[in-house]
Scaffold this active site. Structure first.
Site, PDB file in Angstrom:
ATOM      1  N   GLU A 173       7.003  -0.451  10.815  1.00 41.64           N
ATOM      2  CA  GLU A 173       5.926   0.075  11.737  1.00 41.64           C
ATOM      3  C   GLU A 173       5.882  -0.524  13.073  1.00 41.64           C
ATOM      4  OE1 GLU A 173       3.889   3.372  10.338  1.00 41.64           O
ATOM      5  OE2 GLU A 173       4.916   4.209   9.676  1.00 41.64           O
ATOM      6  N   GLU A 292       9.933   6.105   4.257  1.00 44.27           N
ATOM      7  CA  GLU A 292       8.877   6.740   3.714  1.00 44.27           C
ATOM      8  C   GLU A 292       9.163   8.517   4.342  1.00 44.27           C
ATOM      9  OE1 GLU A 292       4.877   5.138   5.595  1.00 44.27           O
ATOM     10  OE2 GLU A 292       6.316   3.015   5.256  1.00 44.27           O
TER      11      GLU A 292
HETATM   12  O1  AHR Z   1       2.618   5.783   3.415  1.00 38.90           O
HETATM   13  C1  AHR Z   1       0.891   5.148   4.173  1.00 38.90           C
HETATM   14  C2  AHR Z   1       1.439   4.379   5.564  1.00 38.90           C
HETATM   15  O2  AHR Z   1       2.051   5.442   6.270  1.00 38.90           O
HETATM   16  C3  AHR Z   1       2.056   3.144   5.737  1.00 38.90           C
HETATM   17  O3  AHR Z   1       1.118   2.216   4.580  1.00 38.90           O
HETATM   18  C4  AHR Z   1       2.420   3.124   6.776  1.00 38.90           C
HETATM   19  O4  AHR Z   1       3.871   2.719   6.612  1.00 38.90           O
HETATM   20  C5  AHR Z   1       2.769   3.962   7.121  1.00 38.90           C
HETATM   21  O5  AHR Z   1       1.882   4.580   8.694  1.00 38.90           O
END
Ligand code: AHR
Length: 503
Positions: A173, A292
């Site tokens: 990110e 994610e």
């Molecule tokens: O999954 C929780 C957080 O969400 C992770 O650390 C990050 O990559 C995202 O913003």
């Protein structure tokens, strides 16, 4: 009662169902690693301190490749802190989650845990506070058989064979202002490109993921993907997507339709990647690592954020411990349907996360481990989705949603391996059962066996599994399914997710 007709043809395939689509994510965050998968004093702990009851649940979940060790955490992580004698490892400030990282679990311990759960390792390198040099030293440590300082160090630390890590994320990110080392797309793209080239000089066959946007709502979304891929197109295999969904303001029907947003997200990233491909006149196609995705009540979490004092660095605090409802599981199942419907371009996906932290599995210190509601659609989809993903034509009633307008009341995905066909369905109606018919005539041999249907629904859509009642919600059999004259008919309860197996 709303009605929907589905058509399938085994000749109309989307693409193979790749096992990496059922990946997971373990971050050093809250009680995920410490007091989650690793609790040395727990009665089920093995000699390395890993809870066997958790391992059994992770196996049952059917999770394939697991991304590690972050997330935001990785952007401040020194991988070297997590190798070597455990009692000599440093304690560090984890700036991402404002905690103390004890480094009692690192690469070797996590790999031992993965061997037991039967999953592959996907590593993220720190491109936040660190760079190319540290990334190639980590790759030397994990993948070079021997004869060099880092590979011999690995052996001295007890691992003779290389870890042979196949999939690598180039940071996490990096578009997010909250990220340590956050930078603009061109700067990140240049760093990712340099790092990827250097890593491939060690191991040409690794799969590399460039960071896409941390969400479709980011102000730089679209431009970020284009600019990053303009810098990295020849060096990487995947661009990442991250998305979290939650029910907002009591708008359940829009929440159950979150798959529509995910679908638009994937289409936009594919179009952007293909634009860069066309402009470069390249033969190469970039795929998506949706590394994610989940339901996460991020609005509640943001509202709870506080200002810490200089001496407040807890070890394994309770963070992001969302307790999921039946409605959450239905929306979640809908997201899996969307991922399957993009099996041609989404090569890999990681459920974020696995244990305690926005997780399908919860634990209590010195207590039980149990399945959250979201466990069930994941495990059943991972188990049943095999072979090829098929296009599903959906014809029937729609439902009005405040966020997405009129949407099909039922969403569906299907897979077949020639012998067994599985159809995954959600009914987005919050107050009416929906009758679904499915013409199985064209499925031939794979439609001649028995039909069974299991799913998740409840009179109380807010029902949850908790420490006090760990088995309140589970999979239910839908016995309305009938099979006559080549047509399957099934009634889907309101707010439900269902998996139908034929053959
Ligand atoms: O999954 C929780 C957080 O969400 C992770 O650390 C990050 O990559 C995202 O913003």
């Amino acid at each position: 009662m709303p009605r929907v007709h589905l058509s399938l043809d085994p000749a109309f395939t989307i693409g193979p169902v790749r096992r990496r689509l059922f990946g997971g994510f373990v971050e050093h965050l809250g009680r995920h690693v410490y007091d989650g998968i690793h609790e040395p004093n727990h009665p089920t702990a093995d000699e390395q301190g890993f809870r066997q009851d958790v391992i059994e649940l992770v196996k049952e979940l059917g999770v394939t490749t697991i991304r590690y060790p972050g997330g935001n955490f990785v952007s401040g992580y020194n991988w070297e802190d997590g190798v070597g004698p455990v009692d000599q490892r440093p304690r560090r400030l984890d700036l991402a989650w404002h905690a103390t990282e004890t480094n009692q679990v690192g690469l070797h311990e996590f790999s031992h845990w993965l061997d037991q759960v039967g999953s592959d390792l996907m590593l993220a390198v720190n491109l936040g506070t660190r760079g190319t040099k540290e990334a190639i030293e980590l790759l030397e440590y994990t993948n070079v058989p021997g004869g060099t300082t880092r590979s011999e160090e690995r052996k001295a630390n007890g691992r003779e064979r290389p870890f042979d890590v196949r999939m690598w994320c180039l940071g996490n990110e990096m578009d997010g202002p909250w990220q340590l080392g956050h930078r603009n797309a061109v700067d990140y793209g240049k760093l990712a490109s340099r790092t990827a080239k250097a890593m491939r000089q060690i191991d040409p066959d690794i799969d590399l993921v460039a960071c896409g946007s941390s969400g479709r709502g980011m102000p730089t979304f679209g431009a970020w993907e284009r600019e990053v891929l303009e810098q990295t197109y020849d060096d990487v295999d995947y661009i990442s997507c991250h998305a979290y969904y939650e029910e907002k303001d009591g708008d359940l029907v829009s929440f159950l339709s979150s798959g529509i947003d995910m679908d638009q997200f994937i289409r936009s990233v594919v179009e952007t990647a293909d634009h860069v491909k066309a402009a470069r006149k390249s033969d190469k196609t970039i795929e998506i690592s949706f590394d994610e995705w989940n339901v996460w009540y991020i609005t509640d979490w943001e509202a709870q954020q506080k200002t810490y004092t200089i001496d407040e660095w807890p070890i394994a605090p309770r963070q992001l411990e969302d307790i999921y409802s039946v409605a959450d599981a239905v929306a979640f199942g809908g997201l899996m349907i969307t991922l399957l419907n993009h099996a041609d371009r989404v090569a890999s996906a990681s459920l974020a996360q696995l244990v305690n932290v926005i997780a399908p599995i919860m634990t209590e210190p010195n207590g039980p481990a149990w399945r959250q509601t979201t466990f069930f659609p994941f495990s059943l989809t991972s188990q049943l989705a095999q072979g090829q993903a098929l296009k599903v034509a959906i014809d029937g009633d729609t439902i009005d949603t405040p966020v997405y307008g009129a949407v099909p009341v039922v969403d569906a995905a299907a897979t077949t391996d020639g012998e067994r066909t599985s159809v995954f369905l959600i009914n987005r109606s919050t107050d009416a059962a929906t009758t679904v018919t499915l013409d199985l005539g064209r499925l031939g041999a794979s439609a001649t066996g028995s039909v069974s249907a299991q799913g998740i629904w409840d009179d109380d859509v807010h029902a949850k599994n908790t420490l006090e009642d760990t088995e309140r919600v589970g999979l239910r059999t839908n016995d309305t399914a009938t099979f006559e004259d080549g047509t399957l008919t099934i009634e889907l309860p309101a707010t439900s997710w269902t998996a139908v197996t034929i053959g």
